[in-house]
Write a protein that holds these residues in place. Structure first.
Motif, short mmCIF file in Angstrom:
data_model
loop_
_atom_site.label_atom_id
_atom_site.label_comp_id
_atom_site.label_asym_id
_atom_site.label_seq_id
_atom_site.Cartn_x
_atom_site.Cartn_y
_atom_site.Cartn_z
N TRP A 45 0.85 -1.14 0.03
CA TRP A 45 0.01 0.07 -0.09
C TRP A 45 0.95 1.20 0.00
CZ3 TRP A 45 0.87 3.41 3.99
CH2 TRP A 45 1.45 2.88 4.99
N SER A 46 0.46 2.20 -0.29
CA SER A 46 1.02 3.53 -0.37
C SER A 46 0.15 4.68 -0.48
CB SER A 46 1.98 3.45 -1.57
OG SER A 46 3.00 4.72 -1.34
N ASP A 47 0.58 6.07 -0.20
CA ASP A 47 0.06 7.21 -0.21
C ASP A 47 0.78 8.20 -1.23
OD1 ASP A 47 -1.55 5.96 1.73
OD2 ASP A 47 -0.80 7.41 3.27
N ALA A 48 0.12 8.93 -2.15
CA ALA A 48 0.78 9.95 -2.76
C ALA A 48 -0.11 11.17 -2.98
CB ALA A 48 1.43 9.33 -4.13
N GLY A 49 0.41 12.39 -3.30
CA GLY A 49 -0.43 13.44 -3.70
C GLY A 49 0.15 14.29 -5.02
N PHE A 50 -0.87 14.69 -5.48
CA PHE A 50 -0.27 15.73 -6.45
C PHE A 50 -1.38 16.98 -6.76
CE2 PHE A 50 -3.10 12.42 -8.48
CZ PHE A 50 -3.90 13.13 -9.18
N ILE A 51 -0.85 18.02 -7.41
CA ILE A 51 -1.88 19.23 -7.49
C ILE A 51 -2.56 18.98 -9.02
CG2 ILE A 51 -1.82 21.83 -7.35
CD1 ILE A 51 0.18 21.55 -5.79
N LEU A 52 -3.84 19.07 -8.97
CA LEU A 52 -4.50 19.27 -10.27
C LEU A 52 -5.41 20.66 -10.34
CD1 LEU A 52 -5.36 17.70 -12.94
CD2 LEU A 52 -7.16 16.49 -11.54
N GLY A 53 -5.08 21.50 -10.98
CA GLY A 53 -5.72 22.63 -10.94
C GLY A 53 -6.13 23.49 -9.98
N ASP A 54 -4.90 23.67 -9.10
CA ASP A 54 -5.25 24.48 -8.01
C ASP A 54 -5.85 23.70 -6.80
OD1 ASP A 54 -4.05 26.78 -8.75
OD2 ASP A 54 -5.72 27.81 -9.26
N ARG A 55 -6.01 22.60 -6.98
CA ARG A 55 -6.65 21.46 -5.92
C ARG A 55 -5.61 20.48 -5.69
NH1 ARG A 55 -12.82 21.46 -6.07
NH2 ARG A 55 -13.25 23.87 -6.89
N ARG A 56 -5.46 20.04 -4.19
CA ARG A 56 -4.77 18.80 -3.98
C ARG A 56 -5.74 17.67 -3.88
NH1 ARG A 56 -1.34 20.77 1.49
NH2 ARG A 56 -0.73 22.85 0.64
N VAL A 57 -4.74 16.52 -4.64
CA VAL A 57 -5.47 15.20 -4.90
C VAL A 57 -4.44 14.34 -3.94
CG1 VAL A 57 -6.15 13.56 -6.54
CG2 VAL A 57 -6.42 15.97 -7.21
N MET A 58 -5.07 13.52 -3.22
CA MET A 58 -4.48 12.56 -2.49
C MET A 58 -5.06 10.93 -3.18
SD MET A 58 -2.26 13.61 -0.42
CE MET A 58 -1.86 12.31 0.48
N VAL A 59 -4.00 10.47 -3.25
CA VAL A 59 -4.36 8.67 -3.66
C VAL A 59 -4.04 8.00 -2.77
CG1 VAL A 59 -3.71 7.26 -5.46
CG2 VAL A 59 -4.24 9.75 -6.16
N TRP A 60 -4.74 7.18 -2.22
CA TRP A 60 -4.21 5.98 -1.19
C TRP A 60 -4.69 4.76 -2.13
CZ3 TRP A 60 -7.22 10.16 0.55
CH2 TRP A 60 -6.76 10.92 1.39
N TRP A 61 -3.58 3.95 -2.28
CA TRP A 61 -3.96 2.70 -2.99
C TRP A 61 -3.44 1.54 -2.25
CZ3 TRP A 61 -0.15 -0.72 -4.42
CH2 TRP A 61 1.45 -0.16 -4.36
N GLN A 62 -3.81 0.31 -2.74
CA GLN A 62 -3.79 -1.01 -1.96
C GLN A 62 -3.37 -2.12 -3.15
OE1 GLN A 62 -7.01 -1.99 0.58
NE2 GLN A 62 -6.16 -1.03 2.22
N HIS A 63 -2.50 -2.93 -3.11
CA HIS A 63 -2.13 -3.53 -4.14
C HIS A 63 -2.99 -5.02 -4.08
CE1 HIS A 63 0.19 -6.84 -6.40
NE2 HIS A 63 0.84 -5.51 -6.76
N PRO A 64 -3.48 -5.17 -5.39
CA PRO A 64 -4.50 -6.17 -5.48
C PRO A 64 -4.27 -7.47 -4.63
CG PRO A 64 -4.04 -5.21 -7.70
CD PRO A 64 -3.10 -4.62 -6.73
N ARG A 65 -2.87 -7.99 -4.60
CA ARG A 65 -2.77 -9.12 -3.67
C ARG A 65 -3.05 -9.05 -2.19
NH1 ARG A 65 2.03 -10.33 -7.51
NH2 ARG A 65 2.76 -8.42 -6.85
N PHE A 66 -2.67 -7.70 -1.93
CA PHE A 66 -2.97 -7.48 -0.41
C PHE A 66 -4.51 -7.30 -0.09
CE2 PHE A 66 -3.77 -4.03 2.85
CZ PHE A 66 -3.26 -4.94 3.99
N VAL A 67 -5.30 -6.80 -0.97
CA VAL A 67 -6.72 -6.94 -0.72
C VAL A 67 -7.36 -8.20 -1.10
CG1 VAL A 67 -9.01 -5.94 -2.18
CG2 VAL A 67 -6.90 -4.36 -2.04
N TYR A 68 -6.75 -9.02 -1.90
CA TYR A 68 -7.35 -10.55 -2.00
C TYR A 68 -6.88 -11.18 -0.74
CZ TYR A 68 -7.89 -15.11 -3.75
OH TYR A 68 -8.19 -16.28 -4.10
N ALA A 69 -5.48 -11.07 -0.17
CA ALA A 69 -5.23 -11.62 1.05
C ALA A 69 -6.11 -11.38 2.11
CB ALA A 69 -3.60 -11.20 1.17
#
Length: 121
Positions: A45-69
């Protein structure tokens, strides 16, 4: 038709973005340090962020194998049912005491009569 609540939130978000800057590398805000990991190591899993048009966007993702387990573990817990012990392992046990001082005692272990609890099948 504009909703006042959402307009206030949008303005507050832009003001916060102007006031509190992110330290970014190549346009991406990375929260976790991966310096000690090798490039071919897997992350679950990990977290990352970026700026899109004066707005902050955070992405929280999990690996499919982790979700399956995790889903397999949850299903196994549901199908196994409740533990036969239910946190009351030593209720039938006899406490073994150790003297502490002149008149005080401390429980150091329990003696459980054989056959009262079956923990393994």
């Amino acid at each position: 038709m504009k909703l006042e609540r959402f307009e206030r939130l949008r303005k507050a978000q832009k003001a916060y973005h102007r006031r509190c800057k992110w330290v970014m590398k190549n346009g991406i805000y990375v929260i976790h340090s991966y310096d000690e990991k090798k490039p071919d190591d897997l992350s679950w899993w990990s977290d990352a962020g970026f700026i899109l048009g004066d707005r902050r966007v955070m992405v929280w993702w999990q690996h499919p194998r982790f979700v399956y387990a995790e889903a397999l573990d949850e299903q196994a817990r549901q199908e196994a049912g409740h533990s036969p012990v239910n946190g009351r392992l030593f209720d039938d046990g006899i406490p073994n005491h150790k003297p502490v001082g002149r008149s005080r005692k401390k429980i150091i272990s329990y003696t459980v009569p054989p056959g009262t609890r079956c923990l393994s099948t």
